[in-house]
Design a protein around this motif. Sequence first.
Motif, PDB file in Angstrom:
ATOM      1  N   PRO A 100       1.016  -1.259   0.029  1.00  0.00           N
ATOM      2  CA  PRO A 100       0.011   0.121  -0.017  1.00  0.00           C
ATOM      3  C   PRO A 100       0.895   1.099   0.078  1.00  0.00           C
ATOM      4  O   PRO A 100       1.965   1.386   0.528  1.00  0.00           O
ATOM      5  CB  PRO A 100      -0.716  -0.266   1.236  1.00  0.00           C
ATOM      6  CG  PRO A 100      -0.869  -1.532   1.702  1.00  0.00           C
ATOM      7  CD  PRO A 100       0.619  -2.257   1.187  1.00  0.00           C
ATOM      8  N   GLU A 101       0.403   2.250  -0.674  1.00  0.00           N
ATOM      9  CA  GLU A 101       1.077   3.389  -0.989  1.00  0.00           C
ATOM     10  C   GLU A 101       1.304   4.304   0.674  1.00  0.00           C
ATOM     11  O   GLU A 101       2.413   5.036   0.552  1.00  0.00           O
ATOM     12  CB  GLU A 101       0.352   4.465  -1.699  1.00  0.00           C
ATOM     13  CG  GLU A 101       0.563   4.281  -2.997  1.00  0.00           C
ATOM     14  CD  GLU A 101      -0.086   5.297  -4.042  1.00  0.00           C
ATOM     15  OE1 GLU A 101      -0.084   6.604  -3.780  1.00  0.00           O
ATOM     16  OE2 GLU A 101      -0.999   5.113  -4.859  1.00  0.00           O
ATOM     17  N   SER A 102       0.459   4.192   1.389  1.00  0.00           N
ATOM     18  CA  SER A 102       0.454   4.622   2.841  1.00  0.00           C
ATOM     19  C   SER A 102       1.519   3.807   3.685  1.00  0.00           C
ATOM     20  O   SER A 102       1.919   4.446   4.878  1.00  0.00           O
ATOM     21  CB  SER A 102      -0.864   4.719   3.538  1.00  0.00           C
ATOM     22  OG  SER A 102      -1.377   3.316   3.449  1.00  0.00           O
ATOM     23  N   SER A 103       2.008   2.591   3.350  1.00  0.00           N
ATOM     24  CA  SER A 103       2.894   1.812   4.184  1.00  0.00           C
ATOM     25  C   SER A 103       4.449   1.994   3.955  1.00  0.00           C
ATOM     26  O   SER A 103       4.539   2.887   3.047  1.00  0.00           O
ATOM     27  CB  SER A 103       2.823   0.540   4.065  1.00  0.00           C
ATOM     28  OG  SER A 103       3.568   0.105   2.585  1.00  0.00           O
ATOM     29  N   GLU A 104       5.114   2.004   5.149  1.00  0.00           N
ATOM     30  CA  GLU A 104       6.723   2.228   5.095  1.00  0.00           C
ATOM     31  C   GLU A 104       7.257   1.289   4.166  1.00  0.00           C
ATOM     32  O   GLU A 104       8.257   1.396   3.482  1.00  0.00           O
ATOM     33  CB  GLU A 104       7.137   2.078   6.433  1.00  0.00           C
ATOM     34  CG  GLU A 104       6.855   0.886   7.249  1.00  0.00           C
ATOM     35  CD  GLU A 104       7.164   1.092   8.666  1.00  0.00           C
ATOM     36  OE1 GLU A 104       8.374   1.447   8.918  1.00  0.00           O
ATOM     37  OE2 GLU A 104       6.476   0.748   9.429  1.00  0.00           O
TER      38      GLU A 104
END
Length: 136
Positions: A100-104
């Motif tokens: 996911p784009e929001s993950s590190e």
Amino acid sequence: MTRILIAFCILFALTACENEDNLSPQNSTESINASLTLPDGLIITEFVEEGRDKTAIFSPFTFLFNSDGSVVASKTGTSINGTYLVFRDDGRVELRMDFPESSELYELSDDWYFISQSGNTIRFEDSGDKLVFQQQ
């Protein structure tokens, strides 16, 4: 002349069909998965992106590549789900990972070219970037 043209067309059609029927099984995803084993408990021991060593960001994660195409990366208190696919493109084996784009872990979302597998170490690269996994 017409007979020669017809014979040439038939020969061409038969040759084209023969080439399609003789596709190597090495081009199938199934045989690539068998030749590139992603064992449980992999950690990243090297990640270099655009000349910058970012290994420390990713080394705390343990990666589990499941047979259904899902990958779970875990570290203390955190689990991140993603997907992966092993395939052949232009004669090279690749590992595609998506997080996911929001993950590190989003920076790992890419098509990684398989370089080598030696012992417990699997090496990939993409445009000069390096990704190395090692089994714990």
